[in-house]
Design a protein around this motif. Structure first.
Motif, short mmCIF file in Angstrom:
data_model
loop_
_atom_site.label_atom_id
_atom_site.label_comp_id
_atom_site.label_asym_id
_atom_site.label_seq_id
_atom_site.Cartn_x
_atom_site.Cartn_y
_atom_site.Cartn_z
N ARG A 114 0.84 -1.21 0.00
CA ARG A 114 0.00 0.00 0.00
C ARG A 114 0.87 1.26 0.00
N PHE A 115 1.92 1.26 0.83
CA PHE A 115 2.83 2.40 0.85
C PHE A 115 3.53 2.54 -0.50
N ASP A 116 3.92 1.42 -1.05
CA ASP A 116 4.57 1.39 -2.35
C ASP A 116 3.68 2.07 -3.40
N GLU A 117 2.43 1.63 -3.49
CA GLU A 117 1.50 2.19 -4.47
C GLU A 117 1.23 3.66 -4.21
N ALA A 118 1.11 4.04 -2.94
CA ALA A 118 0.86 5.44 -2.60
C ALA A 118 2.01 6.33 -3.08
N LEU A 119 3.24 5.86 -2.92
CA LEU A 119 4.39 6.68 -3.30
C LEU A 119 4.59 6.70 -4.80
N ILE A 120 4.24 5.63 -5.50
CA ILE A 120 4.28 5.65 -6.96
C ILE A 120 3.29 6.69 -7.48
N ARG A 121 2.09 6.74 -6.88
CA ARG A 121 1.10 7.74 -7.28
C ARG A 121 1.60 9.15 -6.97
N LEU A 122 2.24 9.30 -5.83
CA LEU A 122 2.76 10.62 -5.48
C LEU A 122 3.82 11.06 -6.47
N ARG A 123 4.68 10.15 -6.87
CA ARG A 123 5.76 10.55 -7.78
C ARG A 123 5.21 10.85 -9.18
N ASP A 124 4.07 10.30 -9.53
CA ASP A 124 3.44 10.69 -10.78
C ASP A 124 3.07 12.18 -10.76
N ARG A 125 2.72 12.68 -9.57
CA ARG A 125 2.33 14.09 -9.43
C ARG A 125 3.51 14.98 -9.08
N VAL A 126 4.50 14.43 -8.39
CA VAL A 126 5.67 15.20 -7.96
C VAL A 126 6.91 14.41 -8.40
N VAL B 200 2.66 11.47 7.56
CA VAL B 200 1.34 10.88 7.39
C VAL B 200 1.46 9.46 7.93
N ILE B 201 0.49 9.05 8.74
CA ILE B 201 0.52 7.74 9.39
C ILE B 201 -0.52 6.82 8.74
N GLY B 202 -0.10 5.59 8.46
CA GLY B 202 -1.02 4.58 7.95
C GLY B 202 -0.82 3.28 8.72
N LEU C 138 -5.75 7.47 -0.61
CA LEU C 138 -5.86 8.42 0.50
C LEU C 138 -4.49 8.81 1.04
N LEU C 139 -3.59 7.84 1.14
CA LEU C 139 -2.25 8.13 1.64
C LEU C 139 -1.51 9.06 0.69
N SER C 140 -1.61 8.78 -0.60
CA SER C 140 -0.95 9.61 -1.60
C SER C 140 -1.47 11.04 -1.57
N GLN C 141 -2.78 11.20 -1.49
CA GLN C 141 -3.36 12.55 -1.45
C GLN C 141 -2.93 13.30 -0.20
N ALA C 142 -2.86 12.60 0.94
CA ALA C 142 -2.45 13.24 2.18
C ALA C 142 -1.01 13.72 2.10
N LEU D 191 2.81 18.29 1.24
CA LEU D 191 3.85 18.97 0.47
C LEU D 191 3.39 20.35 0.00
N GLU D 192 2.12 20.46 -0.35
CA GLU D 192 1.60 21.69 -0.94
C GLU D 192 1.10 22.70 0.08
N ASN D 193 0.92 22.29 1.32
CA ASN D 193 0.28 23.16 2.32
C ASN D 193 1.25 23.50 3.44
N PRO D 194 1.90 24.67 3.39
CA PRO D 194 2.84 25.03 4.45
C PRO D 194 2.18 25.19 5.82
N GLU D 195 0.90 25.55 5.86
CA GLU D 195 0.22 25.69 7.14
C GLU D 195 0.07 24.33 7.84
N ALA D 196 -0.20 23.29 7.06
CA ALA D 196 -0.31 21.95 7.64
C ALA D 196 1.05 21.50 8.18
N ARG D 197 2.11 21.81 7.44
CA ARG D 197 3.45 21.45 7.93
C ARG D 197 3.79 22.23 9.19
N GLN D 198 3.43 23.50 9.23
CA GLN D 198 3.74 24.30 10.42
C GLN D 198 2.97 23.79 11.63
N ALA D 199 1.73 23.36 11.43
CA ALA D 199 0.96 22.80 12.55
C ALA D 199 1.64 21.56 13.10
#
Length: 386
Positions: A208-220, A285-287, A331-335, A340-348
């Protein structure tokens, strides 16, 4: 004073060593007996038998080694009775330790008993605290919200700090050197993938983590992935990494520290690794998921709306978690993308992690010494009425 200590696995040994050092600083004539590993041996403990005999006795291994385990329980309890220590201190490993305490107390009813690491009754199976209170007088807690649960069950309890608070972390120079050694540009997003330290976890979460990160790398496309691993699951993790078009970096041992310092974010299994990430100020992100029957039982028994320790200690819900049926690649990939895209979430998360480390004891007295002070106070106090 004379102390009989029992640790049944490496994590307990790593708590026992600093505790013994703290006790020696308070009482240079302190005498130690018991069961432990190399950290406790370095402080002068001659183990009654190799601690490794207990480390392998998990759920699967218990049945074929039941007679051996029972013999070690009897042997250890008798050794406690023969030693007549000022206190018996058991460290984690409740399946073995609390059985020893019960037998030792039957032989020595006035034995003072202390247990290091409170059971997670705040999450589930609250009855464990009352059961433990039948044989334990005092508890050393490593999470700041645990003492009231232990006290409600009839034991005294002190929060003594978490060992993560004094764990060394790599600095900027080591982080930069890690990136340079692995050809990772200083401005490339570096993501840690941490699918667990047990074979079952890696087998269940890895795909699941593998697939989530492959999807993320498609976008980033510029994201780089590092898989820190440990010896017991190293080959599984390396096998998982082979699916990647551009293989991620797999690191073990001391290189893990530098990887944590170099990271920008992480996808991690639920567990104490969230505190390792917090110590290094890495947003996450925790899964997590378990077998279907276990998922059903835990769902019925779970008493909190989060299992992530950063959320619990900081009293926030800054770290997103995807548990059970929601632990899905999409869901993991989107999170991760949102983080990555939301600095406010990272700051929290940065704020929650800083608060977590402060509450766990960073910058204060070392947990081993705090635990030693608590032990000495418990030993010199009046016996608990029974």
């Amino acid at each position: 004073m004379k102390f009989f200590l029992i640790a049944g696995e490496p994590s307990g040994d790593n708590l026992g060593g600093p505790l013994m050092a703290g006790l020696k600083s308070l009482d240079p004539m302190a005498e130690f007996l018991g069961v432990g590993g190399p950290a406790m041996a370095a402080q002068g403990l001659a183990s009654l038998f190799p601690m490794e005999e207990l480390s392998v006795m998990g759920i699967v291994e218990v049945l074929p080694k039941y007679r051996q385990l029972k013999a070690r329980i009897r042997q250890t309890a008798q050794a406690v009775a023969d030693a007549r220590p000022d206190a018996l201190i058991t460290i984690d490993s409740p399946d073995f330790c609390l059985r020893v305490v019960a037998e030792a107390r039957a032989l020595c009813p006035d034995l003072r008993t202390i247990h290091y690491v409170a059971p997670s009754v705040w999450a589930w199976r609250a009855g464990r605290a009352k059961k433990m209170a039948r044989v334990i007088d005092h508890v050393l807690a490593i999470l700041p919200f645990e003492p009231p649960y232990m006290q409600a069950a009839g034991m005294s309890c002190d929060f003594v700090g978490h060992p993560i608070a004094v764990e060394p972390v790599a600095g900027p120079a080591e982080a930069a050197a890690f990136r340079d050694a692995h050809g990772i540009a200083p401005d490339a997003p570096l993501l840690l993938c941490l699918p667990g330290s047990r074979r079952g976890e890696v087998g269940r979460l890895g795909p699941r983590f593998d697939e989530a990160l492959i999807r993320l790398r498609d976008r980033v496309p510029e994201v780089r992935v590092v898989l820190p691993t440990v010896r017991g699951v190293s080959q599984l993790v390396r096998d998982m990494a082979r699916r990647w078009p551009s293989a991620p970096v797999v690191v073990e041992g001391e290189a893990r520290r530098a990887a944590f310092a170099a990271a920008d974010l992480a996808l991690a299994a639920s567990g104490t690794v969230s505190l390792d990430l917090a110590a290094n100020d890495v947003p996450m992100v925790i899964g997590y998921d378990v077998a279907p029957l276990s998922r059903l039982l835990i769902g019925l028994l779970l008493k909190t709306d989060t299992v992530t320790l950063v959320n619990l200690v900081s009293e926030t819900r800054a770290v997103p978690e995807y548990l059970g049926r929601r632990c899905l690649p999409g869901l993991l990939s989107q999170a991760l993308f949102d983080l990555l895209e939301n600095p406010e979430a990272r700051q929290a998360q940065h704020a929650a992690m800083a608060l977590t480390m402060q509450r766990l004891g960073r910058g204060g007295e070392a947990p081993g010494l705090r635990a030693a002070r608590s032990v000495m106070a418990a030993v010199t106090s009046a016996p608990r009425p029974r």
